[in-house]
Motif scaffolding. Sequence first.
Motif, PDB file in Angstrom:
ATOM      1  N   SER A 114       0.872  -1.191   0.042  1.00 18.35           N
ATOM      2  CA  SER A 114      -0.149  -0.053  -0.086  1.00 18.35           C
ATOM      3  C   SER A 114       0.716   1.199  -0.060  1.00 18.35           C
ATOM      4  O   SER A 114       0.792   2.095  -0.718  1.00 18.35           O
ATOM      5  N   TYR A 115       1.987   1.184   1.009  1.00 16.63           N
ATOM      6  CA  TYR A 115       2.701   2.380   0.987  1.00 16.63           C
ATOM      7  C   TYR A 115       3.706   2.549  -0.273  1.00 16.63           C
ATOM      8  O   TYR A 115       4.002   3.628  -0.447  1.00 16.63           O
ATOM      9  N   TYR A 116       3.954   1.415  -0.595  1.00 17.92           N
ATOM     10  CA  TYR A 116       4.836   1.517  -1.761  1.00 17.92           C
ATOM     11  C   TYR A 116       4.122   2.455  -3.116  1.00 17.92           C
ATOM     12  O   TYR A 116       4.784   3.176  -3.679  1.00 17.92           O
ATOM     13  N   HIS A 117       2.787   1.911  -3.141  1.00 18.28           N
ATOM     14  CA  HIS A 117       2.262   2.701  -4.197  1.00 18.28           C
ATOM     15  C   HIS A 117       1.826   3.872  -4.123  1.00 18.28           C
ATOM     16  O   HIS A 117       1.856   4.835  -5.099  1.00 18.28           O
TER      17      HIS A 117
ATOM     18  N   GLN B 285       2.973   9.373  -5.993  1.00 15.50           N
ATOM     19  CA  GLN B 285       3.514  11.032  -5.887  1.00 15.50           C
ATOM     20  C   GLN B 285       4.669  11.201  -7.127  1.00 15.50           C
ATOM     21  O   GLN B 285       4.900  12.252  -7.232  1.00 15.50           O
ATOM     22  N   LEU B 286       4.926  10.133  -7.790  1.00 19.74           N
ATOM     23  CA  LEU B 286       6.007  10.330  -8.556  1.00 19.74           C
ATOM     24  C   LEU B 286       5.618   9.903 -10.140  1.00 19.74           C
ATOM     25  O   LEU B 286       6.247   9.785 -10.911  1.00 19.74           O
ATOM     26  N   ALA B 287       4.077   9.867 -10.172  1.00 22.91           N
ATOM     27  CA  ALA B 287       3.520   9.480 -11.143  1.00 22.91           C
ATOM     28  C   ALA B 287       3.849  10.187 -12.589  1.00 22.91           C
ATOM     29  O   ALA B 287       3.981  11.415 -12.515  1.00 22.91           O
ATOM     30  N   GLY B 288       4.424   9.516 -13.664  1.00 21.38           N
ATOM     31  CA  GLY B 288       4.888  10.220 -14.970  1.00 21.38           C
ATOM     32  C   GLY B 288       4.634   9.410 -16.040  1.00 21.38           C
ATOM     33  O   GLY B 288       3.935   8.127 -15.765  1.00 21.38           O
ATOM     34  N   TRP B 289       5.181   9.432 -17.153  1.00 17.51           N
ATOM     35  CA  TRP B 289       4.849   8.585 -18.421  1.00 17.51           C
ATOM     36  C   TRP B 289       5.135   7.249 -18.394  1.00 17.51           C
ATOM     37  O   TRP B 289       4.967   6.292 -18.765  1.00 17.51           O
ATOM     38  N   ARG B 290       6.542   7.214 -17.221  1.00 22.37           N
ATOM     39  CA  ARG B 290       7.120   5.596 -17.117  1.00 22.37           C
ATOM     40  C   ARG B 290       5.906   4.754 -16.457  1.00 22.37           C
ATOM     41  O   ARG B 290       6.384   3.558 -16.243  1.00 22.37           O
ATOM     42  N   ASN B 291       5.288   5.500 -15.289  1.00 24.02           N
ATOM     43  CA  ASN B 291       4.547   4.637 -14.562  1.00 24.02           C
ATOM     44  C   ASN B 291       2.844   5.149 -14.526  1.00 24.02           C
ATOM     45  O   ASN B 291       2.522   5.735 -13.958  1.00 24.02           O
ATOM     46  N   LEU B 292       2.399   5.193 -15.950  1.00 26.33           N
ATOM     47  CA  LEU B 292       1.142   5.733 -16.223  1.00 26.33           C
ATOM     48  C   LEU B 292       0.140   5.098 -15.309  1.00 26.33           C
ATOM     49  O   LEU B 292      -0.896   5.776 -15.155  1.00 26.33           O
ATOM     50  N   GLU B 293       0.292   4.006 -14.950  1.00 21.28           N
ATOM     51  CA  GLU B 293      -0.625   3.388 -13.979  1.00 21.28           C
ATOM     52  C   GLU B 293      -0.896   3.872 -12.627  1.00 21.28           C
ATOM     53  O   GLU B 293      -2.078   3.778 -12.167  1.00 21.28           O
ATOM     54  N   TYR B 294      -0.052   4.765 -12.122  1.00 20.08           N
ATOM     55  CA  TYR B 294      -0.266   5.433 -11.003  1.00 20.08           C
ATOM     56  C   TYR B 294      -1.070   6.805 -11.069  1.00 20.08           C
ATOM     57  O   TYR B 294      -1.421   7.277 -10.087  1.00 20.08           O
ATOM     58  N   TYR B 295      -1.348   7.136 -12.249  1.00 20.28           N
ATOM     59  CA  TYR B 295      -1.987   8.414 -12.507  1.00 20.28           C
ATOM     60  C   TYR B 295      -3.514   8.298 -11.591  1.00 20.28           C
ATOM     61  O   TYR B 295      -3.781   9.331 -10.986  1.00 20.28           O
ATOM     62  N   PRO B 296      -4.194   7.339 -11.856  1.00 19.56           N
ATOM     63  CA  PRO B 296      -5.458   7.453 -11.173  1.00 19.56           C
ATOM     64  C   PRO B 296      -5.132   7.461  -9.414  1.00 19.56           C
ATOM     65  O   PRO B 296      -6.060   8.183  -8.967  1.00 19.56           O
TER      66      PRO B 296
END
Lengths: 434, 494
Positions: free
Chosen positions: A63-66, A71-82
Amino acid sequence: MKPNDFTWSRTLERGIFNTDNPIFKYIIEHQQRYLLAVLIVVLFLPLLFNSLLGKPLLIGAESYYHLSQAQLAGWRNLEYYPLSLAQNFLPERALALLPIALAISCYFLWHWLARRWEIPASMNLFLVFFIIISPWFLYAFTTLSAYGFFTFLVLLGLVLLYQKRLLFRYLAVFPLGLAAFFDLMSGVVVLLILLLYWHSRRLKKKTKLPGVMILFVLSLLLFQWLVLKKNLVLGPFHLQSPISDLVSDLGGLQGVGLFMILLAVLGMGIIWKKRQFLGAYLFVPVLIAGYLYSTQVMFFLGMLICFFAALGFVALLEDQWILQKVKEFTCLLLILGILFSTLSYFNRYFAERPAFYALREGMNKRGEVTRAILKANYIQELFPLLEANHISLLYLTPTLKARLPADQGLLFLLKNERFKLVHSHEGSEVWVFS
Amino acid sequence: MIDKQARKWLIAIFVVTLATRLTLAFLIPNFTYDSYFHLRQVEHITNTGLPLYEDPLSYGGRELVFLPFFHYFIALFDLFLPLELVAKIIPNLLIAGLTIIVYLLGKKITADTPAALFSALVAGFLPILFFTNALTVESLFFPLVFLAIYLFMNLPEKKYVYGYITVFLLLSLTSSATFLLLVGFGIYLLLSLVEGKKINRAELELILFSTFFYLWIQLIFFKSVLLQEGIGFIWQNIPSAIIAEYFPAISITQALVLVSIIPFVAGIWVVYRSLFQLKNTRAFLLISLVISTTILTWLRLIQFEASLGFVSIILAILFASFYQEALIFLAKTKIAHLHRRFSLALIILLLPTLVYPALAAAWQQEVPSEEEVIAFKTLQVNTPPDARVLALLKEGHLVTYYGQRKNLMDGQFALIPDIEERFADSQLLYTTSFQTQAIGIMDKYNLRYLMITSQARKRFDITIFKYFDTDCFQRIYKNETRVYKTTCTLTTLE
């Protein structure tokens, strides 16, 4: 069910675990509401207890990893935008409701698909029931789990794929693409699902959509692998043990019960005979290989085991036994055994995590060790103390940090690679020592 | 039904077996070391109605996990007979009762009365079962498991179905070794599939039921062990230094001695021959059980003695097949007229090879001497109630049963943290020459009393603790066995 249909003597005469039983028929008919009730109870229970006991509502290192990744969401980790959006707009306590909202959404999406795929009602009842009481599911949907979100995206994508309007069908590319972006394994699973979808559509009518989707996901997969160099599987977020991570009764926090595995073996044999749902075999080698690589794949493997187990259980129910009473008792044992694993999971979930040293203990040996840890100036002093006393988590409050020097001692030593910050909120920090 | 003549012979075999066993049991004083754990449990059940799952004495206080049916069964007799008498009579009665079950099974597979009687005779004097002073779970497990097999072989008759279910429920509550039967069933199904043999539907249904019921019971009773030890629960947390004593590699020589040469060779020959004509043999299930037990023992997933005991009884049953086939073979030869003398010759051959090793096994049982028992009993008067006493690992249960004092270690290893360290420390206390090291260990476990028995002297080749001196140790009991109290400490005692 008409009131006259039901009498206890008739019910017992026909057997409790009998598809002709009126109670059984009633439950099958109204399964959606009962399963939803079970789902809500099992998911809210941990939240309620955590809230009452004043513990953090979100558990698990993942949970805390995600949260930190979002907080660092960008194009390399698109899936974190939501998640990043949710983090910006929702208060932190409300984030704990996210997995439950996802689970309930998944539940409705699945029921829509089950109707569309004409899955037999009894099969659907036990499949969903087995899934929602499995430790792997409970863990994934009481934490912020990547694969929990993945499930939601895949189900949403599939629902869109089965819409009549072409536009909606093409829209499926977004959730499915996003789902394939978590790690390489999620990409492979999406690819396998699309292959099955393509196979089923190919027989009915010619359409280019499945082919396009497959190519899209394949290219995404290659992009992640070759350009982004993503891991095959996320994590691990805990010390892995292939056996106990698989069988929750052997101590794993996730996994499935022993009875579920036995039923799954039975189910696998039945599919082979009936040639129905044969596509499920496609997942077996991929998921087993993935699981051997990382037990984090338990989420997918658990789903497959529940599917086979439901098949096995339904086959047992529908089978005519010579010893009818033995059948009744066997089915009862199976249900009790499966519920036992769930209760055992809750038992461990609510178990107190023991603190190494608590104030009420007085100044005994542990008190001395705690003082030595806080005063340690070198890793040569600190690491042996942590290792010898099996300390893996350090909880630092703002008060404690204010008392410790920042440029030396424990706070300075936390910069070492063996420490990892897994949670930080309002000055309180949780560090994992590995 | 057993005909009159056969009944007489069978009763004779049963009575001779029982009389021999009881004579030996009463001639040899006391019980085998492990029996004292069970004696204590039975005593507790008689007094309180419940097993001692929270033991305040073993390892200085710990949680115990075990299946309780055997202890309740013995406690039932303890209600109207003295416990030590019950503990000598009932296990021997149960094992002697095996002769009847073996007869029934022998008759089932051969339909030949003399052959079945020979099986019963062999089963009555198997050396591996001739531990007459042992109060162990196996004494109930073996009769129950073979009764279950007999009932299973008579399916699907209704009375046998109910009989099988009842016996299986009791078995699941008696010993975890019941999984031997389940694995045997698995091999039986597999071989049936391979051989294209039609499986009786009722058998399949009962196998499924048995598997799930067994697992459910194990999960309920051993939940904490499974969670704590994971897959390691199979090896029961036994310290690595002594695990080879519990799970040794298969030894043919030892098997020959403990099963006795004739039944062993005859049984193996029958299994070997039957493997090539499985479809026809009536001993199909028994052969599956031999195969499964051998595999499990080879993989070291089951304790050697338990598996050997189980296999030896099957071999005794298969002896009936051997006898029958030998007679058929004899009838085809030129010495067919000697066929009547064959039985006599077999009895003459069996007596020295079977009875002598059985009696020798009984005499060689490891039991504490009377003097040692007195020494353990005096702990009650010589030491304070909360004292912890060092004794040999196998003597641990004597400390708790006779002495009613806390021990450092005993043979119940499950759920004990840092077992390796504790075992190494207990060994060091007997072998170290350094007093500070010994006292350090004693402080660590709050151990104030040390016992040295003749067994300990023999085991470690010492006469007295090497670090002994009168400044730190005070002798509080002197005989062949000695008890010392330590008066020194490296830290302040809490």
